[in-house]
Design a protein around this motif. Structure first.
Motif, PDB file in Angstrom:
ATOM      1  N   GLY A  32      39.190  38.306  45.127  1.00 31.84           N
ATOM      2  CA  GLY A  32      39.805  37.314  44.243  1.00 31.84           C
ATOM      3  C   GLY A  32      39.158  35.937  44.242  1.00 31.84           C
ATOM      4  N   THR A  35      38.740  34.695  40.458  1.00 30.42           N
ATOM      5  CA  THR A  35      40.066  34.413  39.904  1.00 30.42           C
ATOM      6  C   THR A  35      40.611  33.122  40.504  1.00 30.42           C
ATOM      7  OG1 THR A  35      40.392  36.805  39.861  1.00 30.42           O
ATOM      8  CG2 THR A  35      42.338  35.458  39.535  1.00 30.42           C
ATOM      9  N   LEU A 223      48.159  33.653  47.429  1.00 34.15           N
ATOM     10  CA  LEU A 223      48.476  34.092  46.075  1.00 34.15           C
ATOM     11  C   LEU A 223      49.090  35.482  46.192  1.00 34.15           C
ATOM     12  CD1 LEU A 223      48.042  33.138  43.131  1.00 34.15           C
ATOM     13  CD2 LEU A 223      45.825  34.293  43.177  1.00 34.15           C
TER      14      LEU A 223
HETATM   15  N1  LIG Z   1      46.770  37.914  43.092  1.00 33.49           N
HETATM   16  C1  LIG Z   1      46.340  38.931  42.342  1.00 33.49           C
HETATM   17  N2  LIG Z   1      47.223  39.787  41.757  1.00 33.49           N
HETATM   18  C2  LIG Z   1      46.798  40.819  41.009  1.00 33.49           C
HETATM   19  N3  LIG Z   1      45.505  41.095  40.799  1.00 33.49           N
HETATM   20  C3  LIG Z   1      44.575  40.297  41.348  1.00 33.49           C
HETATM   21  C4  LIG Z   1      44.939  39.170  42.157  1.00 33.49           C
HETATM   22  N4  LIG Z   1      43.813  38.554  42.577  1.00 33.49           N
HETATM   23  C5  LIG Z   1      42.771  39.246  42.070  1.00 33.49           C
HETATM   24  N5  LIG Z   1      43.226  40.302  41.339  1.00 33.49           N
HETATM   25  C6  LIG Z   1      42.401  41.302  40.648  1.00 33.49           C
HETATM   26  O1  LIG Z   1      41.345  41.661  41.513  1.00 33.49           O
HETATM   27  C7  LIG Z   1      40.138  41.811  40.776  1.00 33.49           C
HETATM   28  C8  LIG Z   1      38.989  41.136  41.522  1.00 33.49           C
HETATM   29  O2  LIG Z   1      39.157  39.739  41.434  1.00 33.49           O
HETATM   30  P1  LIG Z   1      37.910  38.745  41.399  1.00 33.49           P
HETATM   31  O3  LIG Z   1      36.918  39.162  40.391  1.00 33.49           O
HETATM   32  O4  LIG Z   1      38.467  37.375  41.299  1.00 33.49           O
HETATM   33  O5  LIG Z   1      37.315  38.994  42.862  1.00 33.49           O
HETATM   34  P2  LIG Z   1      35.957  38.435  43.471  1.00 33.49           P
HETATM   35  O6  LIG Z   1      36.231  38.173  44.914  1.00 33.49           O
HETATM   36  O7  LIG Z   1      35.452  37.293  42.660  1.00 33.49           O
HETATM   37  O8  LIG Z   1      34.997  39.700  43.287  1.00 33.49           O
HETATM   38  P3  LIG Z   1      33.403  39.743  43.526  1.00 33.49           P
HETATM   39  O9  LIG Z   1      33.192  39.818  45.020  1.00 33.49           O
HETATM   40  O10 LIG Z   1      32.993  40.983  42.818  1.00 33.49           O
HETATM   41  O11 LIG Z   1      32.817  38.483  42.937  1.00 33.49           O
HETATM   42  C9  LIG Z   1      40.370  41.252  39.398  1.00 33.49           C
HETATM   43  O12 LIG Z   1      40.233  42.287  38.491  1.00 33.49           O
HETATM   44  C10 LIG Z   1      41.772  40.714  39.380  1.00 33.49           C
HETATM   45  O13 LIG Z   1      42.472  41.212  38.276  1.00 33.49           O
END
Ligand SMILES: Nc1ncnc2c1ncn2[C@@H]1O[C@H](COP(=O)(O)OP(=O)(O)OP(=O)(O)O)[C@@H](O)[C@H]1O
Ligand SMILES: [Mg+2]
Length: 286
Positions: A32, A35, A223
């Motif tokens: 996440g 996000t 979150l």
């Molecule tokens: N609190 C939350 N509730 C529901 N779904 C979530 C939540 N946080 C993240 N997600 C879901 O998890 C997925 C991954 O989130 P995100 O792309 O922000 O992760 P990341 O750490 O940036 O990934 P990467 O390492 O690939 O860059 C997204 O599709 C998002 O919909």
């Protein structure tokens, strides 16, 4: 008159201060970070801060997708000397400004001196006109991710309650501290049931870091797992704007408020991007 003097003092101190650079990072992927970066940036802007969001996931840049933007230019054009950073900066929703990333730049360390200077000098200029620069990094203990985290004023380390994410978060703390001993690291726990679960994860990780690295990690916030967060991702529109009255949006506001309240006191002699260049050993190579 008193108000005017106060405004002037604020203006002067604002214009002399460099933006706080906060690297949003993680050990495990998909926890996440992007996000969080996007929505935290908007929550800070909603509180009157000038925020620049830098998509530094050079492998798979996707901040733009999360924001529903589709810009013509990105970091690759700066690297190639075709555009300046100012020319690629785009206005995002909620009053933030975005430096669009470029997928497929595997290592900044592999860039030649001119390309690297195009990027770092430009980013340093941006730092002067903002209150916060949020850096959405790639996951894991790769050279770029650790260098961004170690060079930042503060690190926001994102984990989930999954054991594998906690173990990888610890590995990230270790890698950051090995690069820069006094790095300021705060934890954000995502995809939790409630605050108690988040605090339990944070205190477990902090006590392991304390025992083995002599480092305490403070807890910035959490979150919950929330359908509105993933709906925001699906709709390419940040949930703090689309669903402002949800518990998840309130948690983001709390994170922004805590980040603004407490600046971790770390001695910084040079700017972030210079430290970044030093960290990946490029400053001496030029
Ligand atoms: N609190 C939350 N509730 C529901 N779904 C979530 C939540 N946080 C993240 N997600 C879901 O998890 C997925 C991954 O989130 P995100 O792309 O922000 O992760 P990341 O750490 O940036 O990934 P990467 O390492 O690939 O860059 C997204 O599709 C998002 O919909
Ligand atoms: Mg990401």
């Amino acid at each position: 008159m008193a108000d005017q003097a106060q405004n002037l003092r604020e203006f002067i101190s604002r214009s002399q201060e460099r933006a706080r650079v906060v690297a949003v990072t993680s050990g495990k992927g998909g926890v996440g970070k992007s996000t969080t970066s996007v929505n935290l940036a908007i929550a800070l802007a909603a509180r009157g801060k000038r925020v620049i969001l830098l998509d530094a996931d050079l492998g798979l840049a996707n901040v733009e997708v999360l924001l529903g933007l589709n810009s013509l230019y990105n970091l690759q054009h700066v690297i190639d000397g075709e555009k300046t950073i100012e020319q690629i900066l785009v206005q995002g929703p909620g009053g933030i400004q975005v430096v669009p990333g470029s997928s497929g730049i595997t290592k900044l360390a592999d860039l030649d001196t001119e390309a690297r200077n195009n990027v770092l000098a430009g980013l340093e200029r941006l730092q002067e006109g903002a209150d916060f620069v949020l850096v959405d990094t790639m996951a894991g203990i790769g050279q770029n991710a650790v260098a961004f985290a170690a060079a930042a004023d503060e690190v926001l380390l994102v984990t989930t309650p999954e054991p594998s994410a906690i173990v990888d978060a610890y590995a990230m703390v270790k890698a950051i501290c090995a690069t820069r001993d006094e790095a300021a690291i705060r934890l954000m726990v995502n995809l939790v049931r409630n605050e108690q679960q988040a605090m339990a994860v944070a205190s477990k990780l902090s006590s392991v870091a304390q025992t083995y690295l002599g480092r305490r990690l403070s807890f910035l916030g959490y979150l919950p797992r929330d359908i509105h967060v993933s709906q925001g991702v699906m709709q390419t529109y940040p949930f703090v704007l689309r669903y402002p009255n949800t518990p998840a949006a309130k948690c983001m506001e709390d994170l922004a408020r805590r980040l603004m309240q407490r600046r971790l006191d770390v001695k910084q002699s040079s700017g972030f991007f210079r430290r970044f260049a030093e960290t990946i050993g490029l400053a001496n190579a030029s």
